[in-house]
Motif scaffolding. Structure first.
Motif, PDB file in Angstrom:
ATOM      1  N   GLU A 265      82.445 -56.924  23.033  1.00  0.00           N
ATOM      2  CA  GLU A 265      83.900 -56.833  23.194  1.00  0.00           C
ATOM      3  C   GLU A 265      84.473 -58.110  23.806  1.00  0.00           C
ATOM      4  O   GLU A 265      85.485 -58.643  23.332  1.00  0.00           O
ATOM      5  N   HIS A 266      83.829 -58.617  24.845  1.00  0.00           N
ATOM      6  CA  HIS A 266      84.345 -59.823  25.495  1.00  0.00           C
ATOM      7  C   HIS A 266      84.241 -61.035  24.569  1.00  0.00           C
ATOM      8  O   HIS A 266      85.149 -61.883  24.548  1.00  0.00           O
TER       9      HIS A 266
ATOM     10  N   ASP B 197      87.075 -60.647  22.005  1.00  0.00           N
ATOM     11  CA  ASP B 197      88.414 -60.820  22.567  1.00  0.00           C
ATOM     12  C   ASP B 197      88.680 -62.275  22.958  1.00  0.00           C
ATOM     13  O   ASP B 197      89.743 -62.833  22.668  1.00  0.00           O
ATOM     14  N   ARG B 198      87.697 -62.898  23.625  1.00  0.00           N
ATOM     15  CA  ARG B 198      87.915 -64.282  24.035  1.00  0.00           C
ATOM     16  C   ARG B 198      87.948 -65.224  22.832  1.00  0.00           C
ATOM     17  O   ARG B 198      88.767 -66.148  22.786  1.00  0.00           O
TER      18      ARG B 198
ATOM     19  N   LEU C   6      88.920 -64.449  19.803  1.00  0.00           N
ATOM     20  CA  LEU C   6      90.192 -64.217  19.124  1.00  0.00           C
ATOM     21  C   LEU C   6      91.328 -64.937  19.844  1.00  0.00           C
ATOM     22  O   LEU C   6      92.181 -65.579  19.204  1.00  0.00           O
ATOM     23  N   GLY C   7      91.362 -64.830  21.168  1.00  0.00           N
ATOM     24  CA  GLY C   7      92.432 -65.488  21.918  1.00  0.00           C
ATOM     25  C   GLY C   7      92.460 -66.991  21.699  1.00  0.00           C
ATOM     26  O   GLY C   7      93.532 -67.587  21.503  1.00  0.00           O
TER      27      GLY C   7
ATOM     28  N   VAL D 118      89.249 -53.351  20.841  1.00  0.00           N
ATOM     29  CA  VAL D 118      88.272 -54.209  21.515  1.00  0.00           C
ATOM     30  C   VAL D 118      88.737 -55.661  21.583  1.00  0.00           C
ATOM     31  O   VAL D 118      88.042 -56.502  22.158  1.00  0.00           O
ATOM     32  N   GLY D 119      89.902 -55.959  21.009  1.00  0.00           N
ATOM     33  CA  GLY D 119      90.390 -57.332  21.073  1.00  0.00           C
ATOM     34  C   GLY D 119      91.840 -57.413  20.680  1.00  0.00           C
ATOM     35  O   GLY D 119      92.359 -56.569  19.946  1.00  0.00           O
ATOM     36  N   GLY D 120      92.522 -58.437  21.190  1.00  0.00           N
ATOM     37  CA  GLY D 120      93.909 -58.663  20.816  1.00  0.00           C
ATOM     38  C   GLY D 120      94.877 -57.877  21.667  1.00  0.00           C
ATOM     39  O   GLY D 120      94.636 -57.604  22.842  1.00  0.00           O
ATOM     40  N   ASP D 121      95.980 -57.487  21.053  1.00  0.00           N
ATOM     41  CA  ASP D 121      97.071 -56.807  21.743  1.00  0.00           C
ATOM     42  C   ASP D 121      96.688 -55.351  22.010  1.00  0.00           C
ATOM     43  O   ASP D 121      96.843 -54.483  21.158  1.00  0.00           O
ATOM     44  N   ARG D 122      96.203 -55.066  23.207  1.00  0.00           N
ATOM     45  CA  ARG D 122      95.675 -53.732  23.502  1.00  0.00           C
ATOM     46  C   ARG D 122      96.765 -52.676  23.596  1.00  0.00           C
ATOM     47  O   ARG D 122      96.552 -51.524  23.212  1.00  0.00           O
TER      48      ARG D 122
END
Length: 971
Positions: A147-148, A151-152, A154-155, A287-291
């Motif tokens: 997940e991390h 998410d990182r 993707l950001g 698991v990523g992006g705009d939660r």
């Protein structure tokens, strides 16, 4: 230390391994020591640590090889302490952020993620194989790692891409961000050591980028971003990969767009979503992006996954999925697979998810992603026996540990058992067994247990077997399908034990060719085809089989639009048996089930069906149900209250019809149900009013905790509620008449607050919703009747009873008692009741007023048809007994206050006899007559017949009641 020199602590640790596992570990050690010396890295040397090292390296070639290639990895894990303790919350993410540092571009990001993944996988596998972490920690760490990284990555990619293309925006200019939905094991937080990550990409709205030229459509922007993310995670480089990415669970699978708008996703699942996609969406998680926006999307998709009704059709879908998997297993010859083989991980998941799909819409506690938690809830809610849940959980943990040890060897995605001796010994040793034989016995024990439970829950052989093998219903199936002429069909129906076979056959033909069957659709028609022979066989042995069959048929025609109810009966022969039995006994029950098909759920477990809860258990059951509903959702609260009341009354009626409850207990149960519901309704209404207006104040100006009281009169007050009884209620309050509310956004006068509170209670009770009315409420016994205030102050009520109430109102007060609200106020009410009823009265005047009131009731409500005795209103019936009891209380309670202790007729009669105010034989006779009459009234209600009997019935009781009436009131 020279490379080839002996290392006593290592050799001692190595000696603890089975001999065949030692050579490989020893080779890895030599390479590791050589690399460490070359790179000037300290060699691990603590004896305790070396014992763990040997165990880990024996189980994982992957870890051993990387230790030899990069000994600094192991040294860093030791020096940091990360290897020796579970991660604190946020620690893994902090390490990732430090590791990424000043990342430059996509390639640099890919490299850094791979080196980070390698370090963390070494840490996770080491702790697992060394026995330093449990299954939950391992799955959680792996899921967080994925997940991390997602998410990182993707950001960063989104930031870089916006510099190139601009910022994607909605129609109103609101910036848009990609949402990454994790499915499967990632979504559930149950990732294994070599899992793919199943992802779906979504974005809130269509539109185009702003800030750069040329503009790019949002869909194109997010598809490009998704491709970059997949490449960074999935591409195989010299550093390996981060996570293999599988996008096939998205709408339309591999042929669908890589990213879709929220609207497009909702439309797809609403119109084209398939059953396996419901199964997959159980574990979906952002698991990523705009939660925040992702949470909105999942909330919007929840009704697709969790139906508001019981969806036993999920069994069929899960069986079909299981059979597809089994065919693939047989085709590939991989029966030795701990995931997909018989009794494997997948079967445990199917069992849990079957109940989630069936009941999750009604029981929100089942809207849970992790299977072990699902199994716990299934046991707590008694959907599965506790021992079954425990055995499935133990098997799941064992099988997942096996899976991890298989995958730890080479960091490969496999669930197949090894077929070589060395591999088998490695697995057995990693699982804590001395040899393959001992391990295999334990493994087979768990898998056989799982498969047996799977068959019990999912397989449903009674639903799948051909008719010829399923209880001898082959001929009945042919009758249903119209394969015989009328004469043959009726002969077969007669042999099956049915009567009125011509009408039964006509109804079958009508159903098969009628509108109901035509609108069912393919799946619904298949379910009906499987159900009808079972139903015909089930009614055959009854006393009046055709009558029961017609009643059940009416239910099927009422619910067929939702064929999941047909699936419930096909999948649960016990439910079908109970349905037939109860419909045969009571048309009222059949009507209730047709009106409220959710009640069919109550037929699944005869243990609870015929044992309705009492007291604290009843209260707790309602509390648990209401906890599943958001506090602000009044509509859903009202629906849950209605279903609770209907389900509890059905249980009482079922127990009543089967002789499991005596008459007095039936009324006790029905009364308690109403009281529990009223207390809950008052709590709901009070909470909503207090949020808006604060709390009313007392005479001291301080806010009251309650200050409101619900008084029950009539059957509810007398603890004699029947199946169709209204609730006679009076609302009272103890607030300061001149005070105002305090502590809320708005202030109103106390009187206004209590009046609106009363209106809200009536609204919750009386409003017709899809689930019907909760209770019909009669408020005419309040002071001044229909023209009086809906809610009176207790002082005003007392004054009215002392100064203005009629004798018939005091008669009604005999059966009045508090049932919900302020206990202190209830005690004050009881004092007022005692004072009013305990006044001295002149016998002649009282007898005249009671006789006159009774005569008016007979004229208005008595039997108007010759040859019948109205049990309630005709002379010698229930009302005469009630009036005599009330007369006795009003006449004698001034000298015998013990008569005011109870509000029910039976105990008051006992009190009159004990005080010497009525002949004990007469009191006992009245009590026996009262019980006998009320038992028939209950039976009439359940048979949907008027409360009357033929004129000759109960003649002895009627004459005796009239005799005692004359002696009490006419002499």
């Amino acid at each position: 230390m020279p490379t080839d020199a002996p290392h006593p602590p290592f050799l001692r640790a190595l000696a603890q391994l089975p001999e065949p596992l030692r050579p490989a570990v020893e080779r890895h050690w030599s390479r590791y020591v050589e690399s460490a010396e070359r790179e000037q890295v300290p060699v691990a040397g603590h004896p305790e640590f070396l014992r763990g090292l040997c165990r880990v390296w024996a189980g994982s070639e992957y870890v051993a090889q990387w230790c030899a290639r990069e000994p600094a990895l192991l040294a860093g894990l030791q020096a940091s302490g990360d290897l020796f303790a579970a991660d604190a919350p946020g620690e893994l993410l902090s390490r990732l952020d430090r590791h990424l540092g000043k990342v430059l571009n996509d390639d640099h990001l890919a490299q850094l993620l791979r080196t980070f993944r390698r370090r963390e996988m070494m840490r996770i596998i080491w702790r697992d194989l060394a026995g330093w972490s449990g299954l939950d920690e391992t799955m959680t760490d792996l899921s967080r790692l994925a997940e991390h990284c997602i998410d990182r990555a993707l950001g960063l990619l989104d930031t870089w891409q916006r510099k190139e293309y601009g910022t994607p925006a909605g129609a109103d200019g609101t910036p848009q961000s990609l949402v990454v939905i994790g499915m499967g094991k990632l979504g559930a937080g149950e990732l294994n050591l070599s899992s793919d990550v199943d992802l779906i990409f979504a974005y809130p709205e269509d539109g185009e980028t702003r800030g750069r030229r040329p503009r790019v459509a949002n869909e194109e922007y997010f598809i490009r971003l998704g491709r970059r993310l997949i490449a960074v995670l999935d591409a195989q480089t010299r550093d390996g990969f981060v996570f293999r990415v599988d996008m096939r669970l998205r709408p339309f699978g591999g042929s669908g767009p890589l990213a879709m708008s929220f609207d497009a996703l909702e439309e797809y699942y609403q119109e084209q979503g398939r059953e396996w996609e419901r199964y997959a969406m159980i574990k979906a998680r952002v698991v990523g992006g705009d939660r925040a926006r992702g949470g909105e999307l999942l909330a919007a998709l929840r009704p697709f996954v969790y139906r508001r009704y019981l969806d036993f059709g999920a069994f069929e879908s899960l069986r079909e999925m299981k059979e597809m998997i089994a065919r693939e297993v047989r085709r590939k010859g991989i029966e030795d697979n701990v995931k997909t083989g018989p009794g494997g991980i997948r079967e445990v998941e199917f069992i849990g998810q079957a109940f989630q799909l069936i009941r999750g819409g009604r029981d929100t506690r089942l809207q849970e992603r992790r299977i072990l938690q699902v199994l716990r809830v299934l046991a707590e809610r008694r959907y599965l026996p506790e021992f079954v849940s425990r055995e499935l959980a133990a098997a799941y943990v064992f099988l997942r540990r096996v899976e991890h040890r298989l995958q730890a060897v080479e960091d490969q995605q496999t669930q197949r058992l090894p077929d070589d001796d060395l591999g088998r010994l490695r697995l057995a040793h990693g699982m804590g067994y001395a040899d393959w034989k001992g391990f295999l016995e334990a493994l087979h024990g768990h898998m056989e247990t799982v498969h047996a439970h799977f068959d019990q829950v999912i397989a449903a052989p009674q639903a799948e077997a051909p008719a010829a093998e399923s209880g001898g219903h082959a001929e009945l199936e042919s009758v249903w399908r119209g394969r015989f002429d009328a004469g043959q069909a009726q002969e077969i129906l007669a042999r099956a034990g049915l009567d009125d076979v011509a009408e039964v056959h006509r109804r079958l033909e009508q159903l098969r060719g009628g509108t109901t069957a035509r609108v069912l659709g393919r799946q619904g028609r298949e379910r009906l085809d499987r159900l009808m022979p079972l139903l015909l066989g089930a009614v055959g042995g009854l006393e009046a089989p055709a009558r029961a069959f017609f009643r059940v048929l009416d239910i099927l025609e009422a619910v067929a639009g939702r064929s999941a109810y047909l699936a419930l009966l096909v999948e649960n022969p016990m439910a079908l048996s109970q349905l037939v039995r109860l419909c045969a006994a009571s048309p009222w029950i059949a009507t209730e089930l047709a009106r409220h098909p959710l009640l069919l759920d109550e037929l699944l477990d005869p243990r609870s069906l015929y044992a309705p809860p009492r007291g604290a258990a009843l209260e707790d059951e309602l509390r648990q149900q209401m906890l599943r509903v958001p506090e602000e959702d009044l509509e859903q609260q009202m629906e849950h209250l209605r279903h609770f009341r209907q389900a509890q009354v059905l249980r009482v009626a079922a127990a009543d019809m089967m002789g499991a409850l005596p008459l007095m207990k039936v009324s006790d149960h029905l009364t308690e149900i109403a009281e529990v519901v009223l207390r809950q309704v008052l709590d709901l209404a009070w909470s909503q009013m207090a949020l808006r207006y604060g709390r009313p104040t007392g005479s001291d100006g301080q806010p009251l905790e309650s200050g409101f009281l619900i008084i029950a009169y009539g059957k509810l007050g007398g603890i004699e509620l029947g199946y169709g009884s209204d609730l006679d209620l009076v609302f009272l309050h103890g607030g300061d008449p001149d005070g105002n509310t305090a502590g809320g956004p708005r202030t109103v006068a106390n009187g206004v607050f209590f009046a609106r509170l009363g209106q809200r209670i009536i609204h919750v009770l009386n409003t017709l919703t899809p689930a019907g009315v909760l209770y019909e409420v009669d408020m005419r016994l309040r002071p001044s009747g229909a023209s009086g205030l809906l809610v009176s102050s207790l002082d005003a009520f007392a004054e009215y009873q002392r100064e203005d109430a009629w004798t018939w109102e005091h008669q009604a007060l005999v059966r009045a008692r508090p049932v919900a609200g302020d206990a202190a106020l209830g005690a004050r009410f009881d004092g007022i009741r005692r004072a009013v009823l305990g006044r001295r009265r002149e016998r002649g005047a009282l007898a005249r007023e009671v006789r006159e009131m009774r005569q008016r009731m007979r004229e208005a409500l008595g039997s108007r048809e010759a040859g019948w005795f109205d049990l309630k209103q005709d002379p010698g019936g229930i009302a005469d007994i009630e009036f005599m009891v009330q007369y006795g209380v009003l006449l004698w309670s001034s000298e015998h206050p013990e008569l005011l202790r109870y509000p029910d007729n039976i105990r008051i009669l006992e009190g009159l006899a004990a005080a010497g105010l009525m002949d004990p034989a007469d009191a006992e006779l009245l009590a026996d007559a009262y019980r006998a009459y009320r038992e028939v009234v209950h039976r009439c209600a359940l048979q949907q017949e008027p409360a009357r009997v033929e004129e000759g019935a109960f003649n002895d009781y009627r004459q005796a009641v009239r005799r005692i009436w004359a002696a009490q009131l006419e002499t």
